[in-house]
Write an enzyme that holds these catalytic residues in place. Structure first.
Site, short mmCIF file in Angstrom:
data_model
loop_
_atom_site.label_atom_id
_atom_site.label_comp_id
_atom_site.label_asym_id
_atom_site.label_seq_id
_atom_site.Cartn_x
_atom_site.Cartn_y
_atom_site.Cartn_z
N ASP A 123 0.26 -8.20 -3.90
CA ASP A 123 -0.56 -7.54 -4.92
C ASP A 123 -2.06 -7.79 -4.67
O ASP A 123 -2.46 -8.91 -4.31
CB ASP A 123 -0.17 -8.13 -6.28
CG ASP A 123 -0.74 -7.36 -7.46
OD1 ASP A 123 -0.45 -6.17 -7.57
OD2 ASP A 123 -1.49 -7.97 -8.26
N GLU B 168 -0.85 -4.42 -0.64
CA GLU B 168 -1.43 -3.45 -1.55
C GLU B 168 -2.93 -3.62 -1.40
O GLU B 168 -3.54 -4.49 -2.03
CB GLU B 168 -1.02 -3.72 -3.00
CG GLU B 168 -1.46 -2.59 -3.91
CD GLU B 168 -2.05 -3.03 -5.24
OE1 GLU B 168 -2.10 -2.19 -6.14
OE2 GLU B 168 -2.50 -4.18 -5.39
#
Ligand code: NOJ
Length: 557
Positions: free
Chosen positions: A211, A273
């Site tokens: 993330d 990401e």
């Protein structure tokens, strides 16, 4: 799918994103859980995917749907137990499905013991040094240390109250105030996350989706910076460097992680990401000694325009190819308007900002029929491309965005942080329908759902599509079967010219693909059609004509 030697499966795989809270609920409490996922693994096996990525199920106060972790090495009771995770992992492996878990290293929850310890201690302490605490500016420190804004709206700094009741330092949170950023200049933060990685690797996971992989390190003196409208309209390569996203200090971290992951047996991976542009910059995240993959967001955000799609495909293959990485392809995820809706949105009603979302007051409304046609065509185009494809749960059913969620149900922190100006991302996170005539459309037995399901989800239920020729589910199954059989993920793309304006055609191995992005039918060359996204009941491409907003795959003779 792997290469001839069975290695590097991730170069060509199809990876299915499971959003645990919305996939399947085994307890009836309204939120999906790990046993719910295990119960449906055979459905995913039948779909033909190679791996699943689980969005966070670790312990969390759920202020940002689990992207606010308070214990990185345990399962939130909302989703089950560690035993449930182990059962899921074993069952997936028995079925030949690999399992990636989400890792959230940019920030923790403010309920994490490390942050609680930081709050309880004093400025300059080792506890505070785990996070980004700074003195305020202004005469009495009453102003934040700089002008950064949270991605979810409002300031990126919150001031703490000291144990004695006085006002104290400020801490940085690039997202919600409940998500304090770690200070990655601190070696103890590195050690902490290496232990987290080891914990899950020892459990047997096949890798991590990382993330905010573009945000962990920041420019040293935290200079003022605001991403205003002009920033976003400036071409990516000409934008001033952002001090908090895309900072080069992240790369040594990923080299450290790569060395760790490579020391484990099996072909385990890291997927970034990394919201950085242009693609040549994103490719820095997937250099040979860093991550294996990065989500291709420029591909995702490209509008329904053939030439733009061709441009981004070329740029992706060039940029990732230059560093020896596969390109990934993705059209939907839990942060984006579902592509069955997004691809038919009038640019006037949506700025392209994923956080803004769409809702009841959005005008003009996207046409759901055209949206689904385009989504099927875009998915078929994507699944024929060489590289790794990501599918978001529900897209194989053709699910549209849930646009009419009443305000009182909205849970994305964006909605509250912008006083309702931005709808946020709830519309793509609604529990998915399994059975047309069951409570909660088969999501559970009780009928309770953490977000309300639109009535039209009944028509998209999996059981209403299974075995139905022409359904979106059968289209995906067929596409994935052919993709595997013809090894499209490992192939090479060469464009076929001259099919007409706004029509894309390419060859990949023994398959040629024609996608009609125009609003006119186009003539097809003769040949055997092996996949056709034309909607049921319409004249299909076997008549020699490809209707607008459809894609075919043909066997090359
Ligand atoms: C990206 C995740 O996909 C999103 O859902 C989350 O809100 C932010 N990172 C913050 O963790």
């Amino acid at each position: 799918m792997s290469d001839e030697t069975g290695r590097e499966w991730w170069r060509s795989a199809t990876i299915y994103q499971v959003y645990p809270r919305s996939f399947a609920d085994s307890t009836g409490n309204g939120t999906g859980d790990l046993p719910g996922i295990t119960n449906h693994l055979t459905d995913l096996h039948d779909l033909g995917i190679d791996a699943i990525w689980l969005s966070p199920f670790q312990t969390s106060p759920q202020k940002d749907a689990g992207y606010d972790v308070s214990n990185y090495c345990d399962v939130d009771p909302l989703f089950g137990t560690m035993h449930d995770f182990e059962v899921l992992l074993n069952r997936a492996h028995e079925l030949g499905i690999r399992v990636l878990v989400d890792l959230v290293p940019n920030h923790s929850s403010d309920a994490h013991p490390l942050f609680q310890a930081a709050l309880a201690s004093t400025p300059g302490s080792p506890e505070r040094a785990m996070y980004m605490f700074r003195e305020g500016t202004g005469e009495h420190g009453e102003l934040p240390p700089n002008n950064w804004e949270s991605v979810f709206g409002g300031p990126a700094w919150t001031r703490v109250t000291n144990p004695d009741g006085t006002l104290g330092q400020w801490y940085l949170h690039l997202f919600d105030s409940s998500q304090p950023d770690f200070d990655w200049t601190n070696p103890r933060v590195h050690d902490f996350f290496l232990d987290v990685l080891r914990f899950w690797l020892d459990k047997g996971v096949d890798g991590f989706r990382v993330d905010v992989a573009h945000g962990l390190t920041k420019e040293a003196d935290l200079p003022d910076f605001r991403r205003d409208a002009e920033y976003w309209t400036t071409p990516a390569e000409l934008r001033p460097p952002c001090p908090f996203f895309g900072h080069p200090g992240v790369h040594p971290i990923y080299r450290e992680w790569r060395a760790l992951i490579d020391s484990y047996p099996g072909d385990r991976i890291l997927c970034a990401e990394a919201f950085v542009e242009p693609l040549t910059k994103m490719a820095e995240w997937v250099r040979p000694d860093e991550m294996h993959q990065a989500f291709n967001f420029p591909f995702l955000v490209t509008r329904w325009e053939g030439e733009k799609v061709r441009g981004v495909i070329n740029a992706s293959l060039d940029a990732f190819g230059a560093v020896g990485a596969p390109s990934t392809w993705v059209l939907s995820n839990h942060d984006q308007i579902r592509h069955a809706t997004r691809l038919a949105i009038d640019p006037r009603s949506y700025t392209g900002d994923r956080i803004t979302g769409i809702g009841p007051k959005t005008e003009p409304k996207p046409d759901p029929v055209e949206g689904l046609r385009r989504a099927r065509a875009a998915s078929a185009m994507m699944l024929a491309l060489p590289g790794c494809a990501y599918i978001y749960n529900g897209e194989e059913l053709g699910l549209p965005e849930a646009m009419d969620i009443p305000d009182e149900f909205r849970q994305d922190p964006t909605f509250a942080r912008t006083n309702g100006k931005a709808y946020g991302r709830d519309g793509c996170r609604v529990p998915i329908p399994w059975a047309a005539d069951a409570p909660a459309f088969g999501f559970n037995d009780s009928g309770k759902t953490w977000l309300p399901q639109p009535a039209e989800y009944r028509d998209f239920a999996r059981d209403a599509q299974t075995g139905v020729s022409g359904s979106t589910l059968e289209l995906y199954k067929r596409a994935l079967r052919i993709r595997r059989e013809f090894r499209l993920g490992l192939g090479h793309l060469s464009w076929i010219e001259g099919m007409g304006e706004n029509v894309l055609a390419f060859a990949n191995g023994d398959v040629s693909v024609v996608a009609n992005y125009s609003d006119k039918p186009v003539a097809l060359p003769a040949g055997e059609i092996i996949l056709d996204t034309t909607a049921n009941g319409e004249p299909d491409a076997s008549q020699g004509t490809l209707a607008p907003s459809t894609t075919v795959w043909m066997r090359r003779s």
